[in-house]
Design a protein around this motif. Structure first.
Motif, mmCIF file in Angstrom:
data_model
loop_
_atom_site.group_PDB
_atom_site.id
_atom_site.type_symbol
_atom_site.label_atom_id
_atom_site.label_comp_id
_atom_site.label_asym_id
_atom_site.label_seq_id
_atom_site.Cartn_x
_atom_site.Cartn_y
_atom_site.Cartn_z
ATOM 1 N N LYS A 8 -20.507 15.257 6.631
ATOM 2 C CA LYS A 8 -21.367 14.712 7.682
ATOM 3 C C LYS A 8 -21.591 13.232 7.433
ATOM 4 O O LYS A 8 -21.595 12.769 6.292
ATOM 5 C CB LYS A 8 -22.697 15.462 7.740
ATOM 6 N N ASP A 9 -21.779 12.523 8.522
ATOM 7 C CA ASP A 9 -22.023 11.084 8.418
ATOM 8 C C ASP A 9 -23.012 10.679 9.503
ATOM 9 O O ASP A 9 -23.694 11.534 10.090
ATOM 10 C CB ASP A 9 -20.713 10.298 8.521
ATOM 11 N N PRO A 14 -24.454 3.754 -0.927
ATOM 12 C CA PRO A 14 -24.670 5.003 -0.194
ATOM 13 C C PRO A 14 -24.148 6.213 -0.967
ATOM 14 O O PRO A 14 -23.107 6.146 -1.622
ATOM 15 C CB PRO A 14 -23.891 4.776 1.104
ATOM 16 N N ILE A 15 -24.868 7.305 -0.868
ATOM 17 C CA ILE A 15 -24.465 8.510 -1.594
ATOM 18 C C ILE A 15 -23.223 9.108 -0.931
ATOM 19 O O ILE A 15 -23.238 9.435 0.254
ATOM 20 C CB ILE A 15 -25.602 9.542 -1.614
ATOM 21 N N HIS A 53 -21.254 13.503 -4.163
ATOM 22 C CA HIS A 53 -22.539 13.445 -4.865
ATOM 23 C C HIS A 53 -23.682 13.988 -3.998
ATOM 24 O O HIS A 53 -24.847 13.794 -4.331
ATOM 25 C CB HIS A 53 -22.848 12.011 -5.283
ATOM 26 N N GLY A 54 -23.334 14.657 -2.888
ATOM 27 C CA GLY A 54 -24.379 15.290 -2.075
ATOM 28 C C GLY A 54 -24.797 14.506 -0.865
ATOM 29 O O GLY A 54 -25.809 14.827 -0.238
ATOM 30 N N GLY A 55 -24.030 13.462 -0.521
ATOM 31 C CA GLY A 55 -24.395 12.629 0.614
ATOM 32 C C GLY A 55 -24.010 13.224 1.956
ATOM 33 O O GLY A 55 -23.347 14.240 2.013
ATOM 34 N N PRO A 56 -24.521 12.614 3.015
ATOM 35 C CA PRO A 56 -25.154 11.296 2.997
ATOM 36 C C PRO A 56 -26.610 11.298 2.552
ATOM 37 O O PRO A 56 -27.156 10.245 2.274
ATOM 38 C CB PRO A 56 -25.056 10.840 4.456
ATOM 39 N N ALA A 98 -31.453 18.962 -4.694
ATOM 40 C CA ALA A 98 -30.473 19.617 -3.831
ATOM 41 C C ALA A 98 -29.561 18.616 -3.125
ATOM 42 O O ALA A 98 -30.025 17.617 -2.577
ATOM 43 C CB ALA A 98 -31.198 20.480 -2.801
ATOM 44 N N LYS A 99 -28.261 18.900 -3.163
ATOM 45 C CA LYS A 99 -27.287 18.061 -2.469
ATOM 46 C C LYS A 99 -27.165 18.505 -1.009
ATOM 47 O O LYS A 99 -27.546 19.593 -0.626
ATOM 48 C CB LYS A 99 -25.925 18.171 -3.151
ATOM 49 N N TRP A 100 -26.586 17.605 -0.182
ATOM 50 C CA TRP A 100 -26.287 17.877 1.227
ATOM 51 C C TRP A 100 -27.514 18.425 1.957
ATOM 52 O O TRP A 100 -27.480 19.468 2.632
ATOM 53 C CB TRP A 100 -25.105 18.856 1.333
ATOM 54 N N LEU A 101 -28.621 17.718 1.800
ATOM 55 C CA LEU A 101 -29.910 18.179 2.308
ATOM 56 C C LEU A 101 -29.918 18.253 3.838
ATOM 57 O O LEU A 101 -29.536 17.299 4.522
ATOM 58 C CB LEU A 101 -31.002 17.217 1.825
#
Length: 240
Positions: free
Chosen positions: A77-78, A180-181, A185-188, A202-205
């Motif tokens: 996702k972005d 930017p993450i 590393h779980g970004g954005p 938590a990553k990818w929140l």
């Protein structure tokens, strides 16, 4: 025999051409290091997205982090499609886009990152929106006592008490190591809970839901401590 003893004592002579070549190779290695690091990180991140065995998580990248996912593949996702929903026991549920989060006041926290597997990365800066600010904007109802976090990998979840969530060193993070993450590393956007082991971050929140009790997260169902404090962490609500 004299000449042979001298050679053993002082080592083989190094030619000028060889010395210059070695120095040139060293300089080239230093210059290429950032590119090699990014390449290695990218390769590990990509491999981890299609690794149901989790073995890629055993390989450290040059920055010291390791890649973990509890599912085989995580959607990317972005700015075009990322959203964060804040709901549950609140008066004003809201969905934030990435530009929405970037427009809010940002806080930078520098702290060591520690994993329960034993690896650590010292003095890691994270930057983002204080979770307390999002909770205040939502208006937590009197019966609210805890937070449940969900992720857009579709599986991972985490939890904090409301008191823990309001600490000034708990962030909805948009940047890590002053950039930017990235997806690996779980970004954005990921959670960052500075005084606790990294599985709490938590990553990818994707979701922040206020609940009336702590609902144990993904790893806590497998025996991890719900309160994942780091050794020596100041557990005071206002500590940072």
């Amino acid at each position: 025999m004299r000449e042979e003893r001298d050679r053993r004592g002082h080592g083989a002579p190094v030619g000028r051409r060889m010395l210059l070549g070695t120095l040139a190779a060293g300089v080239a290695g230093i210059a290429a290091a950032p590119y090699l690091q990014r390449g290695w990180e990218g390769a590990l991140g990509a491999a981890s997205q299609h690794d149901p065995t989790g073995l890629t998580g055993l390989l450290p990248d040059p920055g010291g982090f390791r890649y973990y996912s509890v599912v085989g593949s995580v959607p990317r996702k972005d700015e075009s499609d990322y959203t964060l929903r804040v709901d549950g026991l609140v008066d004003r549920p809201r969905t934030y886009t990435l530009p929405d989060l970037r427009a809010l006041p940002q806080t930078r926290v520098v702290h060591d990152v520690l994993c329960t597997d034993g690896w650590r990365v010292d003095d890691t800066p994270f930057q983002g929106v204080r979770l307390a600010d999002l909770l205040d904007a939502a208006g937590v109802r009197a019966e609210g006592a805890a937070i449940r976090f969900t992720c857009f990998d579709g599986a991972y979840s985490e939890s904090l008490t409301l008191e823990q969530a309001r600490r000034p060193d708990v962030l909805v993070a948009l940047r890590m190591q002053d950039k930017p993450i990235g997806h690996a590393h779980g970004g954005p956007v990921r959670l960052y809970v500075a005084p606790m082991y990294f599985y709490k971050s938590a990553k990818w929140l994707a979701g922040i839901t206020v609940t009336d009790r702590v609902i144990p997260g993904y790893w806590e169902d497998y025996g991890y401590d719900v309160d994942g404090w780091l050794p020596g962490a100041d557990r005071g609500a206002d500590a940072a």
